[in-house]
Scaffold this motif. Structure first.
Motif, PDB file in Angstrom:
ATOM      1  N   LEU A  75       0.948  -0.986   0.399  1.00 53.10           N
ATOM      2  CA  LEU A  75      -0.188  -0.203  -0.033  1.00 53.10           C
ATOM      3  C   LEU A  75       0.871   1.503  -0.521  1.00 53.10           C
ATOM      4  O   LEU A  75       0.281   2.618  -0.553  1.00 53.10           O
ATOM      5  CB  LEU A  75      -1.051   0.335   0.767  1.00 53.10           C
ATOM      6  N   GLY A  76       2.198   1.249   0.455  1.00 50.47           N
ATOM      7  CA  GLY A  76       2.577   2.352   0.285  1.00 50.47           C
ATOM      8  C   GLY A  76       3.424   2.712   2.002  1.00 50.47           C
ATOM      9  O   GLY A  76       2.169   3.200   2.185  1.00 50.47           O
ATOM     10  N   GLY A  77       4.798   3.436   1.926  1.00 49.20           N
ATOM     11  CA  GLY A  77       4.902   3.735   3.205  1.00 49.20           C
ATOM     12  C   GLY A  77       4.163   4.863   3.688  1.00 49.20           C
ATOM     13  O   GLY A  77       3.911   4.370   4.785  1.00 49.20           O
ATOM     14  N   ARG A  78       4.109   5.700   2.906  1.00 51.78           N
ATOM     15  CA  ARG A  78       3.410   6.694   3.494  1.00 51.78           C
ATOM     16  C   ARG A  78       2.501   6.673   4.042  1.00 51.78           C
ATOM     17  O   ARG A  78       1.568   6.905   4.859  1.00 51.78           O
ATOM     18  CB  ARG A  78       3.747   8.237   2.415  1.00 51.78           C
ATOM     19  N   LEU A  80      10.462   2.832   8.974  1.00 54.46           N
ATOM     20  CA  LEU A  80      11.914   1.773   8.214  1.00 54.46           C
ATOM     21  C   LEU A  80      11.857   1.927   7.338  1.00 54.46           C
ATOM     22  O   LEU A  80      12.893   2.233   6.289  1.00 54.46           O
ATOM     23  CB  LEU A  80      12.113   0.789   9.030  1.00 54.46           C
ATOM     24  N   THR A  81      10.861   1.482   6.412  1.00 55.89           N
ATOM     25  CA  THR A  81       9.937   1.725   5.171  1.00 55.89           C
ATOM     26  C   THR A  81      10.820   2.672   4.312  1.00 55.89           C
ATOM     27  O   THR A  81      11.033   2.967   3.472  1.00 55.89           O
ATOM     28  CB  THR A  81       8.559   1.232   4.058  1.00 55.89           C
ATOM     29  N   LEU A  82      10.089   4.477   4.687  1.00 55.02           N
ATOM     30  CA  LEU A  82      10.474   5.631   4.077  1.00 55.02           C
ATOM     31  C   LEU A  82      11.352   5.544   4.262  1.00 55.02           C
ATOM     32  O   LEU A  82      12.213   5.959   3.249  1.00 55.02           O
ATOM     33  CB  LEU A  82       9.374   6.273   4.633  1.00 55.02           C
ATOM     34  N   VAL A  83      12.493   5.022   5.412  1.00 56.04           N
ATOM     35  CA  VAL A  83      13.862   5.843   5.708  1.00 56.04           C
ATOM     36  C   VAL A  83      14.776   5.315   4.319  1.00 56.04           C
ATOM     37  O   VAL A  83      15.689   5.626   3.781  1.00 56.04           O
ATOM     38  CB  VAL A  83      14.448   5.204   7.043  1.00 56.04           C
ATOM     39  N   ALA A  84      14.454   3.522   4.233  1.00 53.68           N
ATOM     40  CA  ALA A  84      14.713   3.395   2.720  1.00 53.68           C
ATOM     41  C   ALA A  84      14.682   3.440   0.867  1.00 53.68           C
ATOM     42  O   ALA A  84      15.855   3.458   0.521  1.00 53.68           O
ATOM     43  CB  ALA A  84      14.284   1.400   3.112  1.00 53.68           C
ATOM     44  N   THR A  85      13.108   4.613   1.369  1.00 56.01           N
ATOM     45  CA  THR A  85      13.276   4.410  -0.064  1.00 56.01           C
ATOM     46  C   THR A  85      13.176   6.089  -0.475  1.00 56.01           C
ATOM     47  O   THR A  85      12.693   6.126  -1.331  1.00 56.01           O
ATOM     48  CB  THR A  85      11.641   3.791   0.597  1.00 56.01           C
ATOM     49  N   LEU A 104       7.419  14.477   3.120  1.00 55.96           N
ATOM     50  CA  LEU A 104       7.067  13.122   2.740  1.00 55.96           C
ATOM     51  C   LEU A 104       6.733  13.100   1.045  1.00 55.96           C
ATOM     52  O   LEU A 104       5.435  13.505   0.502  1.00 55.96           O
ATOM     53  CB  LEU A 104       7.041  11.730   3.198  1.00 55.96           C
ATOM     54  N   PRO A 105       8.210  12.622   0.235  1.00 58.53           N
ATOM     55  CA  PRO A 105       7.651  12.499  -1.239  1.00 58.53           C
ATOM     56  C   PRO A 105       7.049  11.410  -0.459  1.00 58.53           C
ATOM     57  O   PRO A 105       6.557  10.098  -0.587  1.00 58.53           O
ATOM     58  CB  PRO A 105       8.600  11.897  -1.629  1.00 58.53           C
ATOM     59  N   LYS A 106       5.571  11.434  -2.211  1.00 58.44           N
ATOM     60  CA  LYS A 106       4.765   9.992  -2.226  1.00 58.44           C
ATOM     61  C   LYS A 106       5.160   9.304  -2.696  1.00 58.44           C
ATOM     62  O   LYS A 106       6.434   9.388  -3.551  1.00 58.44           O
ATOM     63  CB  LYS A 106       3.320  11.087  -2.862  1.00 58.44           C
ATOM     64  N   ASP A 107       4.815   7.826  -2.301  1.00 59.97           N
ATOM     65  CA  ASP A 107       5.888   6.972  -2.488  1.00 59.97           C
ATOM     66  C   ASP A 107       4.405   5.842  -3.644  1.00 59.97           C
ATOM     67  O   ASP A 107       3.331   5.987  -3.441  1.00 59.97           O
ATOM     68  CB  ASP A 107       6.403   6.121  -1.669  1.00 59.97           C
ATOM     69  N   ARG A 108       5.170   4.956  -4.480  1.00 53.78           N
ATOM     70  CA  ARG A 108       3.658   4.201  -4.890  1.00 53.78           C
ATOM     71  C   ARG A 108       3.850   2.621  -4.088  1.00 53.78           C
ATOM     72  O   ARG A 108       5.488   2.272  -4.558  1.00 53.78           O
ATOM     73  CB  ARG A 108       4.460   3.962  -6.259  1.00 53.78           C
ATOM     74  N   PRO A 109       2.872   2.045  -4.425  1.00 47.21           N
ATOM     75  CA  PRO A 109       2.869   0.756  -3.296  1.00 47.21           C
ATOM     76  C   PRO A 109       3.662  -0.272  -4.607  1.00 47.21           C
ATOM     77  O   PRO A 109       3.385   0.321  -5.917  1.00 47.21           O
ATOM     78  CB  PRO A 109       1.362   0.641  -3.732  1.00 47.21           C
ATOM     79  N   HIS A 110       4.512  -1.223  -4.288  1.00 49.94           N
ATOM     80  CA  HIS A 110       5.128  -1.723  -4.996  1.00 49.94           C
ATOM     81  C   HIS A 110       4.803  -3.339  -4.973  1.00 49.94           C
ATOM     82  O   HIS A 110       4.937  -3.524  -6.615  1.00 49.94           O
ATOM     83  CB  HIS A 110       6.609  -2.550  -4.315  1.00 49.94           C
TER      84      HIS A 110
END
Length: 426
Positions: free
Chosen positions: A51-54, A97-102, A157-163
């Motif tokens: 679903l995305g880290g953000r 932690l996911t957001l720190v990595a991405t 935070l930058p928008k992240d896309r679910p992978h």
């Protein structure tokens, strides 16, 4: 913002003086937070991938605020509230932690971000005495304020896309990982003072079997939560084992130290948690956010930093505890305490960066959650051993865990240095 979110999530663990055995470490009010927190980290990482880290950070913080505001003050309502707080705190931690990595594509910036994360987590544990002695309403207010500020700050935070859109939820993997972790955590709670009881042994053995089954399922599943290549990588596996052992050492020591300073020097909770431990927290911050990233950028191999940091931590911890038992003044302890803090700060950024290196793509959240789960399991099992009355001196176990972590890292983490690029290329 990430620091505030992590502090809001972890403050829920700070509810008791670890030496207050009359209350009992296995009181439901205590493990009702810790068990769901550790058990749901893998689910949180899986959801962050899907679903995305953000988005998951927003869900976790919203739920955390609601659980603290609506949770009861005693009885069944308190227990339910603590369970919900632990569950939503797990979602927050996995998402952070996911957001720190991405969110930090540049390797050097990502390593520094991992250092900030480590400082927040360990530093938060260091102020345990202050948190424990706060009135319940004041403590709740602090957690809610931190969570609300972090929630408002998510928009930066930058928008992240679910992978992993369009893929199935790895339900069997989630259940096996969650139940196995929960059994080990609850078993470590029941271990003191009855290590040999059927319940304790059943929980520990059963939890280990479930986690082995979880790993087996990950090899067979079509769309696994944690794919086999993550653990087949020598660096990542060594990093996870070192995180587990260092969690058993460092994070079982830090909360104790603040309470020991209170008892030995007659400090108030505020002074024992905030003032007396401030030099340690400052040294951790310097090691994690300045020294470690700069040395990595100059080409120092991650394992050298990890081993040096863990050995330095063990030396500083031993000198600190010997000094306390010898009755020296607080000022005399400061050099040893700061040496310990600097040592604590060195290994965690390269450890986290090794396990959650770039290139994991749709499994970044799962790898991040695996790191947090390993650290949580190590801390819980290490604490159970440390508080065992039959082990003297108790801090010798901390020393042993740290040296074992250093040995594992030295033998298994072989990634090169060079501003973190080699970590990304593993």
């Amino acid at each position: 913002m990430i620091v505030l979110a992590q502090l809001a999530a972890l403050f829920g663990t700070m509810t008791q003086d670890p030496f207050d055995f009359d209350f009992g470490r296995d009181a439901p009010e205590l493990y009702a937070f810790a068990v769901p927190f550790g058990a749901l980290l893998l689910l949180g990482g899986h959801l962050a991938d899907r679903l995305g880290g953000r988005r998951m950070l927003g869900v976790g913080l919203t739920g955390l605020v609601a659980a603290w505001v609506l949770g009861g003050s005693d009885g069944a309502a308190l227990i339910v509230g603590r369970v919900l707080q632990g569950g939503f705190a797990a979602l927050v931690t996995a998402a952070v932690l996911t957001l720190v990595a991405t969110a930090f594509p540049e390797p050097g910036a990502r390593v520094r971000a991992f250092g900030v994360y480590a400082t927040a987590g360990i530093g938060g544990a260091a102020v345990g005495p202050t948190a424990v002695e706060m009135e319940q309403k004041a403590f709740m207010g602090l957690v809610v304020i931190l969570a609300v500020i972090a929630l408002v700050g998510i928009r930066v935070l930058p928008k992240d896309r679910p992978h992993r859109t369009g893929t199935r939820l790895d339900l069997p993997g989630v259940l096996l990982g969650t139940l196995g972790t929960a059994a080990l955590l609850y078993g470590s709670v029941k271990a003191w003072p009855e290590w040999g009881s059927p319940l304790t042994l059943g929980l520990l053995v059963g939890g280990a079997v479930l986690l082995v089954a979880f790993l087996g399922w990950q090899s067979a599943a079509a769309d696994p939560l944690l794919p086999p290549y993550v653990l087949k990588d020598r660096n990542r596996l060594g990093g996870l084992l070192a995180v587990f052992l260092s969690g058993a050492g460092i994070l079982s020591l830090i909360p104790f130290l603040g309470f020991i300073l209170m008892a030995e020097f007659g400090y108030s909770p505020a002074r024992g948690g905030m003032v007396a431990m401030a030099p340690v927290i400052a040294a951790i911050a310097v090691g994690a956010t300045q020294v470690s990233p700069r040395l990595l950028r100059r080409g120092v191999a991650p394992r050298l930093l990890i081993v040096a940091g863990l050995v330095t931590t063990a030396l500083g911890a031993a000198l600190t505890m010997v000094g306390i038992q010898s009755g020296v003044a607080y000022g005399t302890l400061l050099p040893a305490m700061m040496l310990m803090g600097l040592g604590i700060g060195l290994p965690f950024a390269p450890l986290f960066a090794t396990v959650v290196a770039a290139g994991l793509g749709r499994h970044t959240g799962a790898a991040a959650a695996a790191v947090a789960t390993a650290q949580t399991l190590g801390t819980s099992l290490g604490t159970a051993l440390v508080i065992d009355d039959g082990v003297r001196p108790w801090w010798a176990l901390v020393f042993l865990f740290l040296l074992l972590a250093g040995l594992v890292a030295g033998l298994m983490v072989t990634a090169k240095g060079g501003d973190g690029q080699a970590l990304d290329a593993q």
